[in-house]
Design an enzyme around this catalytic site. Structure first.
Site, PDB file in Angstrom:
ATOM      1  N   TYR A   1     -16.391  27.416 -29.701  1.00  0.00           N
ATOM      2  CA  TYR A   1     -15.256  26.878 -30.460  1.00  0.00           C
ATOM      3  C   TYR A   1     -13.980  26.914 -29.629  1.00  0.00           C
ATOM      4  O   TYR A   1     -13.292  25.898 -29.460  1.00  0.00           O
ATOM      5  CB  TYR A   1     -15.063  27.654 -31.762  1.00  0.00           C
ATOM      6  CG  TYR A   1     -13.766  27.334 -32.459  1.00  0.00           C
ATOM      7  CD1 TYR A   1     -13.559  26.096 -33.056  1.00  0.00           C
ATOM      8  CD2 TYR A   1     -12.720  28.264 -32.510  1.00  0.00           C
ATOM      9  CE1 TYR A   1     -12.351  25.788 -33.674  1.00  0.00           C
ATOM     10  CE2 TYR A   1     -11.520  27.968 -33.132  1.00  0.00           C
ATOM     11  CZ  TYR A   1     -11.335  26.732 -33.708  1.00  0.00           C
ATOM     12  OH  TYR A   1     -10.142  26.426 -34.317  1.00  0.00           O
TER      13      TYR A   1
ATOM     14  N   THR B   1      -5.528  26.424 -31.166  1.00  0.00           N
ATOM     15  CA  THR B   1      -5.872  27.704 -31.769  1.00  0.00           C
ATOM     16  C   THR B   1      -5.646  28.889 -30.853  1.00  0.00           C
ATOM     17  O   THR B   1      -5.645  28.759 -29.617  1.00  0.00           O
ATOM     18  CB  THR B   1      -7.363  27.668 -32.182  1.00  0.00           C
ATOM     19  OG1 THR B   1      -7.796  28.968 -32.618  1.00  0.00           O
ATOM     20  CG2 THR B   1      -8.243  27.274 -31.014  1.00  0.00           C
ATOM     21  N   ASP B   2      -5.496  30.061 -31.465  1.00  0.00           N
ATOM     22  CA  ASP B   2      -5.437  31.322 -30.720  1.00  0.00           C
ATOM     23  C   ASP B   2      -6.746  31.619 -29.985  1.00  0.00           C
ATOM     24  O   ASP B   2      -6.767  32.416 -29.050  1.00  0.00           O
ATOM     25  CB  ASP B   2      -5.134  32.479 -31.677  1.00  0.00           C
ATOM     26  CG  ASP B   2      -6.126  32.570 -32.816  1.00  0.00           C
ATOM     27  OD1 ASP B   2      -6.214  31.599 -33.600  1.00  0.00           O
ATOM     28  OD2 ASP B   2      -6.813  33.604 -32.942  1.00  0.00           O
TER      29      ASP B   2
ATOM     30  N   ASP C   1     -15.120   9.245 -38.056  1.00  0.00           N
ATOM     31  CA  ASP C   1     -16.199  10.174 -37.726  1.00  0.00           C
ATOM     32  C   ASP C   1     -15.950  10.758 -36.336  1.00  0.00           C
ATOM     33  O   ASP C   1     -16.139  10.078 -35.328  1.00  0.00           O
ATOM     34  CB  ASP C   1     -17.547   9.442 -37.765  1.00  0.00           C
ATOM     35  CG  ASP C   1     -18.723  10.373 -37.524  1.00  0.00           C
ATOM     36  OD1 ASP C   1     -18.496  11.592 -37.320  1.00  0.00           O
ATOM     37  OD2 ASP C   1     -19.867   9.895 -37.534  1.00  0.00           O
TER      38      ASP C   1
ATOM     39  N   TRP D   1      -5.021  31.988 -37.847  1.00  0.00           N
ATOM     40  CA  TRP D   1      -5.236  32.623 -39.150  1.00  0.00           C
ATOM     41  C   TRP D   1      -4.665  31.756 -40.277  1.00  0.00           C
ATOM     42  O   TRP D   1      -3.903  32.215 -41.124  1.00  0.00           O
ATOM     43  CB  TRP D   1      -4.608  34.011 -39.159  1.00  0.00           C
ATOM     44  CG  TRP D   1      -5.277  35.016 -38.257  1.00  0.00           C
ATOM     45  CD1 TRP D   1      -5.959  34.766 -37.104  1.00  0.00           C
ATOM     46  CD2 TRP D   1      -5.314  36.437 -38.435  1.00  0.00           C
ATOM     47  NE1 TRP D   1      -6.403  35.936 -36.542  1.00  0.00           N
ATOM     48  CE2 TRP D   1      -6.019  36.981 -37.342  1.00  0.00           C
ATOM     49  CE3 TRP D   1      -4.791  37.308 -39.396  1.00  0.00           C
ATOM     50  CZ2 TRP D   1      -6.250  38.348 -37.181  1.00  0.00           C
ATOM     51  CZ3 TRP D   1      -5.007  38.667 -39.235  1.00  0.00           C
ATOM     52  CH2 TRP D   1      -5.734  39.179 -38.156  1.00  0.00           C
TER      53      TRP D   1
ATOM     54  N   GLY E   1      -8.531  18.600 -44.863  1.00  0.00           N
ATOM     55  CA  GLY E   1      -8.448  19.989 -44.427  1.00  0.00           C
ATOM     56  C   GLY E   1      -7.236  20.695 -45.004  1.00  0.00           C
ATOM     57  O   GLY E   1      -6.379  20.086 -45.656  1.00  0.00           O
TER      58      GLY E   1
ATOM     59  N   LYS F   1     -11.848  23.714 -28.010  1.00  0.00           N
ATOM     60  CA  LYS F   1     -10.448  23.471 -28.349  1.00  0.00           C
ATOM     61  C   LYS F   1      -9.570  23.478 -27.090  1.00  0.00           C
ATOM     62  O   LYS F   1      -8.635  22.681 -26.975  1.00  0.00           O
ATOM     63  CB  LYS F   1      -9.953  24.520 -29.349  1.00  0.00           C
ATOM     64  CG  LYS F   1     -10.591  24.410 -30.735  1.00  0.00           C
ATOM     65  CD  LYS F   1     -10.216  23.123 -31.454  1.00  0.00           C
ATOM     66  CE  LYS F   1      -8.773  23.120 -31.899  1.00  0.00           C
ATOM     67  NZ  LYS F   1      -8.444  21.891 -32.674  1.00  0.00           N
TER      68      LYS F   1
END
Length: 299
Positions: free
Chosen positions: A134, A110-111, A45, A159, A10, A138
């Site tokens: 999503y 994440t935001d 995985d 972002w 990633g 998270k």
């Protein structure tokens, strides 16, 4: 110190392999068992969370960093089980192994755990209210990591982009080279944050003598809209010679660019706690962009 990085292919994962190398041997995992440059690595995985403890037992890392996630925000609305397996169940499994073995665990969030209805930067302890699958997956992953009871560092970011991988900057450069005009959303506000910054801060944080545990917001400083970010990208691209000409960037509302998953309109995270706790000075998002574009200009 043997470091295990989940998600080595990633945007953040690739930068972590670089940033964490001075700490000792860095082992990487990907779903395919191959890194972006073709180098073989460990296979993990996240669609099968119960398979992960055996991998951890075999490798016996002394630090685990999880940069793997299901990040297809729109597709998550249909692939609910896959999103929860990767974003909630797998981090919980890893965190429990780390807690049992006394191993520090770094995890990224994440935001999207917030609803985007704010008007001031979100602090770490504000109530979460995700808008879609999503963000909810998270948020549940964060909860699972905390519930495991071990030493953990959860870094919420937003972002994210880099000179490599699939991201907004690379999309703008590709499409901008082909068109004379682009229409970009101007009513979503956040902070563009380079993957390299996230990795570098992580490397500093895990070496902090305070052995801190908790949740921090890790973004660059400042804020802009996607439209403002696009305009800045093209200005830098022109200045560095990455593009010979740039398109006109037209501001549009989110209503003109509907997506299956609703995005938070306000994604600005308050990063003062991170800077204070770890003694780290974060750059502005503009400074971060300049560095990434300079890297592209040298490529």
């Amino acid at each position: 110190m043997t470091v295990l990085v989940f998600g080595g292919n990633g945007q953040v994962g690739q930068e972590l392999l670089r940033a964490l190398a001075p700490l000792g041997p860095v082992l990487a995992t990907t779903r395919s068992g191959v890194l972006a440059d073709g180098t073989p690595c460990e296979t993990a995985d996240f669609g099968q969370p119960d398979s992960l403890p055996a991998l951890l037992d075999r490798l016996q890392p002394s630090l685990v960093v999880n940069a793997a996630a299901y990040t297809a925000v729109d597709r998550a609305e249909q692939e609910v089980e896959a999103a929860y397996a990767a974003n909630a169940q797998a981090p919980g499994v890893i965190a429990r192994w780390c807690a049992i073995h006394g191993v520090p665990f770094v995890h990224y969030s994440t935001d999207y755990v917030f609803d985007g209805q704010g008007t001031a930067p979100y602090a770490e302890d504000e109530s979460t209210a995700p808008l879609g699958v999503y963000g909810t997956s998270k948020r549940d992953g964060e909860d699972a990591v905390r519930a495991a009871g071990g030493r953990h560092l959860i870094f919420r970011t937003a972002w994210v982009y880099a000179s490599h991988g699939a991201n907004f900057l690379r999309t703008m450069l590709r499409v901008g080279a082909e068109r004379d005009q682009l229409r970009v959303v101007a009513d979503q506000i956040g902070t563009p944050t380079p993957a390299a910054l996230i990795a570098d801060v992580t490397a500093q944080a895990v070496q902090h003598p305070g052995q801190l545990s908790g949740t921090w917001h890790l973004t660059a400083n400042g804020q802009t809209s996607w439209h403002g970010f696009a305009e800045a990208i093209f200005a830098e691209a022109l200045a560095t010679g990455v593009l010979a000409k740039v398109p006109e960037v037209v501001a549009i509302p989110s209503s003109e660019y509907p997506t299956p998953a609703k995005r938070p309109a306000w994604s600005v995270l308050d990063n003062h706690k991170l800077q204070q706790d770890f003694g780290i000075a974060l750059p502005t998002w503009q400074e971060g962009l300049t560095r990434v574009m300079a890297e592209l200009g040298r490529a």
